[in-house]
Design a protein around this motif. Structure first.
Motif, PDB file in Angstrom:
ATOM      1  N   ASP A   1      54.511  25.441  28.519  1.00 47.23           N
ATOM      2  CA  ASP A   1      53.926  26.366  27.546  1.00 47.23           C
ATOM      3  C   ASP A   1      53.532  27.669  28.231  1.00 47.23           C
ATOM      4  OD1 ASP A   1      53.899  24.537  25.245  1.00 47.23           O
ATOM      5  OD2 ASP A   1      52.376  23.451  26.390  1.00 47.23           O
ATOM      6  N   ASN A   2      53.512  28.744  27.438  1.00 47.46           N
ATOM      7  CA  ASN A   2      53.098  30.054  27.952  1.00 47.46           C
ATOM      8  C   ASN A   2      53.905  30.422  29.197  1.00 47.46           C
ATOM      9  OD1 ASN A   2      50.869  30.363  25.993  1.00 47.46           O
ATOM     10  ND2 ASN A   2      49.975  28.644  27.130  1.00 47.46           N
ATOM     11  N   LYS A   3      55.180  30.593  29.000  1.00 44.35           N
ATOM     12  CA  LYS A   3      56.114  30.790  30.096  1.00 44.35           C
ATOM     13  C   LYS A   3      56.015  32.161  30.752  1.00 44.35           C
ATOM     14  CE  LYS A   3      59.591  27.732  27.973  1.00 44.35           C
ATOM     15  NZ  LYS A   3      59.671  26.722  29.041  1.00 44.35           N
ATOM     16  N   TRP A   4      55.373  33.132  30.116  1.00 45.94           N
ATOM     17  CA  TRP A   4      55.360  34.492  30.651  1.00 45.94           C
ATOM     18  C   TRP A   4      53.977  34.908  31.125  1.00 45.94           C
ATOM     19  CZ3 TRP A   4      52.318  38.273  28.460  1.00 45.94           C
ATOM     20  CH2 TRP A   4      51.799  38.000  27.183  1.00 45.94           C
ATOM     21  N   GLY A   5      53.976  35.888  32.030  1.00 45.69           N
ATOM     22  CA  GLY A   5      52.738  36.469  32.517  1.00 45.69           C
ATOM     23  C   GLY A   5      52.923  37.967  32.694  1.00 45.69           C
ATOM     24  N   ALA A   6      51.837  38.703  32.708  1.00 44.70           N
ATOM     25  CA  ALA A   6      51.892  40.154  32.864  1.00 44.70           C
ATOM     26  C   ALA A   6      50.580  40.653  33.441  1.00 44.70           C
ATOM     27  CB  ALA A   6      52.178  40.824  31.525  1.00 44.70           C
ATOM     28  N   ASP A   7      50.629  41.827  34.065  1.00 45.43           N
ATOM     29  CA  ASP A   7      49.400  42.453  34.546  1.00 45.43           C
ATOM     30  C   ASP A   7      49.571  43.970  34.614  1.00 45.43           C
ATOM     31  OD1 ASP A   7      50.779  43.084  36.903  1.00 45.43           O
ATOM     32  OD2 ASP A   7      49.867  41.510  38.085  1.00 45.43           O
ATOM     33  N   PHE A   8      48.459  44.674  34.594  1.00 47.76           N
ATOM     34  CA  PHE A   8      48.434  46.089  34.932  1.00 47.76           C
ATOM     35  C   PHE A   8      47.139  46.342  35.666  1.00 47.76           C
ATOM     36  CE2 PHE A   8      46.844  45.572  30.648  1.00 47.76           C
ATOM     37  CZ  PHE A   8      45.688  46.343  30.589  1.00 47.76           C
ATOM     38  N   GLY A   9      47.231  47.072  36.787  1.00 46.13           N
ATOM     39  CA  GLY A   9      46.046  47.193  37.626  1.00 46.13           C
ATOM     40  C   GLY A   9      46.087  48.412  38.534  1.00 46.13           C
TER      41      GLY A   9
ATOM     42  N   ILE B   1      51.085  33.095  34.160  1.00 47.16           N
ATOM     43  CA  ILE B   1      52.027  32.117  33.624  1.00 47.16           C
ATOM     44  C   ILE B   1      51.333  30.769  33.482  1.00 47.16           C
ATOM     45  CG2 ILE B   1      54.132  30.812  34.150  1.00 47.16           C
ATOM     46  CD1 ILE B   1      55.248  33.303  35.462  1.00 47.16           C
ATOM     47  N   GLY B   2      51.531  30.132  32.334  1.00 49.52           N
ATOM     48  CA  GLY B   2      50.918  28.836  32.068  1.00 49.52           C
ATOM     49  C   GLY B   2      49.574  28.918  31.387  1.00 49.52           C
ATOM     50  N   THR B   3      49.058  30.134  31.138  1.00 50.34           N
ATOM     51  CA  THR B   3      47.775  30.304  30.453  1.00 50.34           C
ATOM     52  C   THR B   3      47.989  31.084  29.161  1.00 50.34           C
ATOM     53  OG1 THR B   3      47.176  32.410  31.499  1.00 50.34           O
ATOM     54  CG2 THR B   3      46.671  30.383  32.703  1.00 50.34           C
TER      55      THR B   3
ATOM     56  N   GLY C   1      55.178  41.042  47.953  1.00 52.04           N
ATOM     57  CA  GLY C   1      54.368  40.576  49.073  1.00 52.04           C
ATOM     58  C   GLY C   1      53.374  39.496  48.695  1.00 52.04           C
ATOM     59  N   TYR C   2      53.786  38.593  47.785  1.00 49.90           N
ATOM     60  CA  TYR C   2      52.949  37.473  47.319  1.00 49.90           C
ATOM     61  C   TYR C   2      51.754  37.947  46.492  1.00 49.90           C
ATOM     62  CZ  TYR C   2      55.382  33.811  49.945  1.00 49.90           C
ATOM     63  OH  TYR C   2      56.315  32.915  50.404  1.00 49.90           O
ATOM     64  N   ASP C   3      51.797  39.169  45.965  1.00 50.89           N
ATOM     65  CA  ASP C   3      50.689  39.712  45.170  1.00 50.89           C
ATOM     66  C   ASP C   3      51.074  39.812  43.696  1.00 50.89           C
ATOM     67  OD1 ASP C   3      49.246  40.018  47.502  1.00 50.89           O
ATOM     68  OD2 ASP C   3      49.845  42.112  47.779  1.00 50.89           O
ATOM     69  N   THR C   4      50.083  39.906  42.814  1.00 56.97           N
ATOM     70  CA  THR C   4      50.198  40.087  41.369  1.00 56.97           C
ATOM     71  C   THR C   4      50.811  38.856  40.700  1.00 56.97           C
ATOM     72  OG1 THR C   4      52.410  41.095  41.074  1.00 56.97           O
ATOM     73  CG2 THR C   4      50.637  42.535  41.854  1.00 56.97           C
ATOM     74  N   VAL C   5      50.942  38.899  39.359  1.00 57.04           N
ATOM     75  CA  VAL C   5      51.504  37.759  38.632  1.00 57.04           C
ATOM     76  C   VAL C   5      52.995  37.601  38.916  1.00 57.04           C
ATOM     77  CG1 VAL C   5      49.814  37.953  36.778  1.00 57.04           C
ATOM     78  CG2 VAL C   5      52.006  39.141  36.565  1.00 57.04           C
ATOM     79  N   ALA C   6      53.621  38.627  39.500  1.00 56.04           N
ATOM     80  CA  ALA C   6      55.046  38.569  39.804  1.00 56.04           C
ATOM     81  C   ALA C   6      55.334  37.947  41.165  1.00 56.04           C
ATOM     82  CB  ALA C   6      55.648  39.972  39.746  1.00 56.04           C
ATOM     83  N   ALA C   7      54.317  37.538  41.900  1.00 54.45           N
ATOM     84  CA  ALA C   7      54.495  36.987  43.243  1.00 54.45           C
ATOM     85  C   ALA C   7      55.451  35.801  43.232  1.00 54.45           C
ATOM     86  CB  ALA C   7      53.147  36.551  43.804  1.00 54.45           C
ATOM     87  N   HIS C   8      56.353  35.770  44.203  1.00 58.59           N
ATOM     88  CA  HIS C   8      57.321  34.674  44.301  1.00 58.59           C
ATOM     89  C   HIS C   8      56.839  33.662  45.337  1.00 58.59           C
ATOM     90  CE1 HIS C   8      60.617  35.872  41.602  1.00 58.59           C
ATOM     91  NE2 HIS C   8      60.070  37.059  41.754  1.00 58.59           N
TER      92      HIS C   8
END
Length: 320
Positions: free
Chosen positions: A307-315, A38-40, A126-133
């Motif tokens: 800007d660039n409000k969304w983020g995603a990952d696959f791993g 997010i943000g990139t 658990g504070y991991d990945t781009v979805a970490a809260h």
């Protein structure tokens, strides 16, 4: 070069001990993902969670007493570099004693109990990945780890446990009494409740007297688990209040786990005016290929980012 050779020698010595003693364990994790944060506006390869290499163990001293230790190195698997160049044992470095009837006391670099036993468990990722809260820590108000700590954890008493921590200041002439934190948890069947509080009297950057309190609860209905959390703290250096509202759920689907969460972080100044710092939604699916290997995909969006409000990952993540 000398530092690298020394590190390899240390790990080699621990590995030899692990093969000779059944109570010493060499463990680790390698986790890499293709991600857009997010943000990139570009994709990168990065650690989905902290890749690590650690050693832990216990020695039976008799009479229900054990000596325990744990050291853990963190590294970036995509490049092989240290996560924190100043701390080789960045993850953890502790030694202590544990008793069957009275609990455990240990010293060293350790997680804040408010983070480890309450905040971390409220986040399905658990504070991991781009979805970490990460907002559950008040955008940094709640430190993840602290140096020079003294820690006590109680035994389980009818589902109740208590954890206390004091971090020594170690600064000559400083009038600070150090930092302290606690976590109180209760677990009974499908219900879990936790309260954590962390007080930091001094921190890098000149901020002082930062604190964070978090109350979290979860209930497992079988077909899904519902999680909620409410947290508040003082904004370091401003006198403003930060509040965080969090709701999340997980559900077993198709052999994997579906995860979803909504989080709102706001700042409230002395006049009572509130400003939304973050409004985040996340969705992900994590599928275990085995007990050690998991593949995952996550999506997150923060409406307060310009800007660039969304983020995603696959791993892929492998534990050993």
């Amino acid at each position: 070069m000398k530092k690298s050779l020394l590190a390899l020698a240390v790990l080699g010595a621990f590995a030899g001990a692990a093969s000779a003693q059944s109570n010493v364990t060499l463990y680790g994790r390698v986790d890499l993902s293709i991600a857009r944060n997010i943000g990139t506006d570009h994709w990168v390869m990065q650690n989905g969670s902290g890749s690590r290499l650690g050693v832990r163990g216990a020695e039976d001293l008799g009479g229900g007493l054990k000596a325990i230790f744990n050291v853990e190195h963190r590294f970036d698997a995509d490049s092989g570099t240290l996560t924190n160049a100043a701390k080789f044992w960045h993850g953890r470095s502790i030694v202590g004693l544990a008793g069957d009837s009275w609990g455990q006391i240990h010293l060293g670099r350790e997680y804040s109990p408010a983070f480890l036993y309450v905040s971390l468990l409220a986040d399905p990722w658990g504070y991991d990945t781009v979805a970490a809260h990460l907002n559950l820590s008040g955008a940094g108000n709640l430190p993840t780890r602290k140096d020079n700590t003294i820690n006590y954890s109680s035994p389980d008493i009818s589902g109740f446990r208590a954890h206390f921590q004091w971090a020594m200041d170690e600064v000559p002439g400083n009038d600070s009494n150090g930092d302290w934190a606690l976590a109180l948890t209760y677990s009974a069947g499908p219900l879990w409740v936790g309260f954590g509080y962390d007080r930091t009297d001094s921190r890098a950057g000149g901020f002082e007297k930062g604190d964070w309190a978090i109350l979290s609860a979860a209930y497992d209905f079988g077909s899904f688990k519902l999680i909620g959390a409410l947290a508040q703290g003082d904004q370091p250096g401003t006198g403003d209040k930060i509040r965080d509202y969090h709701i999340a759920a997980t559900a077993p689907i198709g052999g994997g786990e579906l995860r979803a969460a909504f989080n709102k972080l706001e700042n409230k100044d002395a006049s009572g005016d509130a400003e939304d710092l973050s409004t985040r939604f996340a969705l992900g699916y994590h599928y275990p290929l085995s007990k050690r290997t998991t593949v995952y995909v996550d999506f997150a969006r923060d409406g307060e980012v310009d800007d660039n409000k969304w983020g995603a990952d696959f791993g892929i993540k492998h534990n050993f």
